[in-house]
Write a protein that holds these residues in place. Structure first.
Motif, PDB file in Angstrom:
ATOM      1  N   LEU A   1      33.572  33.811  36.331  1.00 54.68           N
ATOM      2  CA  LEU A   1      32.927  34.024  37.623  1.00 54.68           C
ATOM      3  C   LEU A   1      33.200  35.426  38.154  1.00 54.68           C
ATOM      4  O   LEU A   1      32.313  36.073  38.726  1.00 54.68           O
ATOM      5  N   ASP A   2      34.424  35.913  37.945  1.00 52.80           N
ATOM      6  CA  ASP A   2      34.738  37.278  38.378  1.00 52.80           C
ATOM      7  C   ASP A   2      33.840  38.289  37.672  1.00 52.80           C
ATOM      8  O   ASP A   2      33.323  39.228  38.287  1.00 52.80           O
ATOM      9  N   ALA A   3      33.661  38.087  36.356  1.00 55.93           N
ATOM     10  CA  ALA A   3      32.817  39.004  35.606  1.00 55.93           C
ATOM     11  C   ALA A   3      31.357  38.877  36.032  1.00 55.93           C
ATOM     12  O   ALA A   3      30.631  39.875  36.122  1.00 55.93           O
ATOM     13  N   ALA A   4      30.923  37.647  36.320  1.00 56.54           N
ATOM     14  CA  ALA A   4      29.543  37.432  36.733  1.00 56.54           C
ATOM     15  C   ALA A   4      29.259  38.098  38.069  1.00 56.54           C
ATOM     16  O   ALA A   4      28.192  38.694  38.278  1.00 56.54           O
ATOM     17  N   ARG A   5      30.200  38.016  38.997  1.00 55.32           N
ATOM     18  CA  ARG A   5      30.012  38.620  40.316  1.00 55.32           C
ATOM     19  C   ARG A   5      29.973  40.145  40.218  1.00 55.32           C
ATOM     20  O   ARG A   5      29.343  40.806  41.036  1.00 55.32           O
ATOM     21  N   ALA A   6      30.688  40.679  39.218  1.00 55.52           N
ATOM     22  CA  ALA A   6      30.746  42.128  39.065  1.00 55.52           C
ATOM     23  C   ALA A   6      29.542  42.687  38.324  1.00 55.52           C
ATOM     24  O   ALA A   6      29.345  43.889  38.276  1.00 55.52           O
ATOM     25  N   ASP A   7      28.730  41.814  37.763  1.00 51.46           N
ATOM     26  CA  ASP A   7      27.604  42.248  36.943  1.00 51.46           C
ATOM     27  C   ASP A   7      26.312  41.748  37.581  1.00 51.46           C
ATOM     28  O   ASP A   7      26.017  40.562  37.587  1.00 51.46           O
ATOM     29  N   ALA A   8      25.524  42.670  38.078  1.00 46.97           N
ATOM     30  CA  ALA A   8      24.321  42.282  38.808  1.00 46.97           C
ATOM     31  C   ALA A   8      23.338  41.496  37.945  1.00 46.97           C
ATOM     32  O   ALA A   8      22.613  40.641  38.453  1.00 46.97           O
TER      33      ALA A   8
ATOM     34  N   ARG B   1      22.013  35.647  38.844  1.00 44.60           N
ATOM     35  CA  ARG B   1      21.231  34.412  38.872  1.00 44.60           C
ATOM     36  C   ARG B   1      22.024  33.253  38.287  1.00 44.60           C
ATOM     37  O   ARG B   1      21.913  32.121  38.737  1.00 44.60           O
ATOM     38  N   ARG B   2      22.862  33.576  37.259  1.00 38.88           N
ATOM     39  CA  ARG B   2      23.690  32.517  36.697  1.00 38.88           C
ATOM     40  C   ARG B   2      24.734  32.063  37.704  1.00 38.88           C
ATOM     41  O   ARG B   2      25.078  30.902  37.803  1.00 38.88           O
ATOM     42  N   GLU B   3      25.270  32.989  38.485  1.00 35.26           N
ATOM     43  CA  GLU B   3      26.260  32.656  39.495  1.00 35.26           C
ATOM     44  C   GLU B   3      25.666  31.702  40.529  1.00 35.26           C
ATOM     45  O   GLU B   3      26.315  30.749  40.949  1.00 35.26           O
ATOM     46  N   VAL B   4      24.410  31.927  40.913  1.00 33.92           N
ATOM     47  CA  VAL B   4      23.751  31.026  41.860  1.00 33.92           C
ATOM     48  C   VAL B   4      23.597  29.646  41.233  1.00 33.92           C
ATOM     49  O   VAL B   4      23.775  28.626  41.887  1.00 33.92           O
ATOM     50  N   ARG B   5      23.292  29.638  39.913  1.00 32.23           N
ATOM     51  CA  ARG B   5      23.056  28.365  39.259  1.00 32.23           C
ATOM     52  C   ARG B   5      24.326  27.520  39.211  1.00 32.23           C
ATOM     53  O   ARG B   5      24.288  26.302  39.377  1.00 32.23           O
ATOM     54  N   VAL B   6      25.484  28.109  38.968  1.00 32.02           N
ATOM     55  CA  VAL B   6      26.712  27.323  38.901  1.00 32.02           C
ATOM     56  C   VAL B   6      27.237  26.972  40.283  1.00 32.02           C
ATOM     57  O   VAL B   6      27.930  25.970  40.445  1.00 32.02           O
ATOM     58  N   GLU B   7      26.894  27.781  41.303  1.00 33.45           N
ATOM     59  CA  GLU B   7      27.104  27.500  42.709  1.00 33.45           C
ATOM     60  C   GLU B   7      28.551  27.353  43.134  1.00 33.45           C
ATOM     61  O   GLU B   7      29.051  28.094  43.943  1.00 33.45           O
ATOM     62  N   VAL B   8      29.236  26.374  42.650  1.00 31.95           N
ATOM     63  CA  VAL B   8      30.563  26.080  43.168  1.00 31.95           C
ATOM     64  C   VAL B   8      31.559  26.066  42.027  1.00 31.95           C
ATOM     65  O   VAL B   8      31.311  25.458  41.000  1.00 31.95           O
ATOM     66  N   GLU B   9      32.657  26.720  42.221  1.00 33.01           N
ATOM     67  CA  GLU B   9      33.699  26.716  41.196  1.00 33.01           C
ATOM     68  C   GLU B   9      34.392  25.368  41.190  1.00 33.01           C
ATOM     69  O   GLU B   9      34.896  24.913  42.216  1.00 33.01           O
ATOM     70  N   PRO B  10      34.424  24.678  40.046  1.00 31.67           N
ATOM     71  CA  PRO B  10      35.099  23.387  39.993  1.00 31.67           C
ATOM     72  C   PRO B  10      36.579  23.526  40.328  1.00 31.67           C
ATOM     73  O   PRO B  10      37.209  24.533  40.008  1.00 31.67           O
ATOM     74  N   ALA B  11      37.124  22.528  40.958  1.00 32.59           N
ATOM     75  CA  ALA B  11      38.543  22.554  41.327  1.00 32.59           C
ATOM     76  C   ALA B  11      39.405  22.467  40.084  1.00 32.59           C
ATOM     77  O   ALA B  11      39.030  21.833  39.105  1.00 32.59           O
ATOM     78  N   PRO B  12      40.565  23.146  40.101  1.00 32.50           N
ATOM     79  CA  PRO B  12      41.474  23.037  38.960  1.00 32.50           C
ATOM     80  C   PRO B  12      41.880  21.585  38.746  1.00 32.50           C
ATOM     81  O   PRO B  12      41.869  20.775  39.674  1.00 32.50           O
TER      82      PRO B  12
END
Length: 381
Positions: A63-70, A74-85
């Motif tokens: 997710l960190d890499a996805a947020r840093a890469d424009a 779109r993939r970041e929107v698709r996964v939406e929520v980071e699952p809890a550990p």
């Protein structure tokens, strides 16, 4: 640090990330980053759920890499929520990773490297050392392979034959660097055998075990190559032989013969002979006939000529050799052996010298050079 545990968890964690929406290349990178953190932190503070920890950390890295890469927003929107550990999904995608890494669009070398990295959990440095290439070269090869398969759907059916061919290539690399690739191939094939009920997977595992059982006897104390007929059979690993024969018998009982089962049957007949004189060459020829029928492989025909020469005499072996291309690897070595047995020492010496010049390894070259020198000494005497 339990390196075996980390390596066994690697393909599963990659699979979890891919199912959550990461492409293969991004998932593999994120898992490698998580493994680095594990190596640093686990010795002092090991997690109670290693797999869950790796999934949580790798997902965060992704997710960190996805947020840093424009380009990946779109993939970041698709996964939406980071699952809890916590405990990760129970589904295991190791089998799909085997098929993905053996994708037909990859070259054999790239498929092997990617399999060792993603499924075997080896580092780029370890793979580079095993193949005796610079780490940067191997990193480029793996990166290209990951880009190639990134667009492949993870749910696409895979080709078992291609996966087995890749594992066989890994096994044939043997040992170099600090990674024993023969042992690694056996480990990966064992793992595959637990995940897929396929007679040729069992056949390949049996073949590897039977060949590996002779490993200690293949070289002398000075590193010289020892041919099968001259090996000290007391140094063969009887435990591996027994396991290989058992695996093979269960595969053959299913009556769906494949090339790896046929090769394993030949290896089993060699392993069953207490001395070279007790080798059942007639039955070995019959298994080579089956292998040729299955594959029509020139290499199988070449090896069959040797077996025919042992079963029916060198003239018969030479006749079996006559229809094959002399440019085949090891053709000259086989011809030299059969000519020597037939008493044609002049031709045998010439052929051994020719075979030495074409040998694929230093050990084989030195062995064939010694054979030529031995016969020339007989001719001079």
């Amino acid at each position: 640090m339990d390196e075996v545990l980390l390596r066994s968890l690697t393909p599963t964690v990659i699979g979890v990330l891919v199912r959550r929406g990461a492409d293969f290349a991004a998932a593999e990178d994120a898992v490698q980053d998580a493994l680095v953190e594990a190596v640093r932190g686990w010795p002092d503070d090991p997690p109670r759920d290693p797999k869950g920890w790796l999934v949580a950390v790798a997902w965060r890295k992704f997710l960190d890499a996805a947020r840093a890469d424009a380009s990946r927003r779109r993939r970041e929107v698709r996964v939406e929520v980071e699952p809890a550990p916590g405990p990760s999904e129970v589904a295991d995608d190791t089998l799909q990773l085997y098929f993905l890494c053996a994708h037909p669009s990859l070259t054999p070398a790239s498929a092997v490297a990617l399999t060792l990295r993603a499924v075997g959990g080896l580092t780029t440095r370890q793979i580079a050392q095993a193949y005796l290439v610079p780490e940067a070269t191997m990193a480029q090869r793996i990166s290209r392979a990951k880009r190639t398969v990134s667009g492949v759907r993870f749910t696409e059916p895979g080709d078992v034959a291609t996966v087995l061919r890749v594992l066989y290539l890994v096994f044939n690399e043997g040992y170099s660097g600090d990674v024993d690739l023969a042992a690694e191939a056996i480990r990966l094939t064992r793992e595959l055998a637990t995940r897929i009920d396929h007679e040729e997977v069992a056949g390949l595992l049996a073949l590897m075990l039977l060949h590996h059982a002779r490993r200690a006897a293949r070289t002398g104390p000075d590193g010289r190559l020892v041919p099968l007929a001259e090996q000290d059979r007391g140094r063969w690993d009887t435990r591996l032989i027994a396991e290989g024969v058992d695996v093979l018998q269960r595969a053959l009982a299913r009556d769906r013969l494949g090339e790896f089962q046929a090769q394993a049957a030949i290896a089993a007949l060699h392993a069953d002979a207490r001395t070279v004189e007790e080798t059942d060459w007639v039955q070995i020829v019959e298994w080579y006939d089956e292998l040729v029928r299955l594959t029509d492989s020139p290499v199988a025909r070449l090896n069959r000529a040797v077996a025919v020469g042992e079963a029916d005499g060198p003239r018969a072996g030479l006749a079996a050799l006559a229809g094959l291309d002399p440019a085949l690897p090891r053709y000259a070595a086989v011809a030299a052996y059969l000519r020597e047995r037939d008493g044609d020492l002049v031709a045998a010496a010439r052929l051994y010298a020719d075979a030495a010049r074409k040998a694929p390894s230093v050990a084989e070259r030195d062995h064939l050079t010694r054979q030529a020198a031995r016969i020339n000494a007989r001719l001079r005497g």
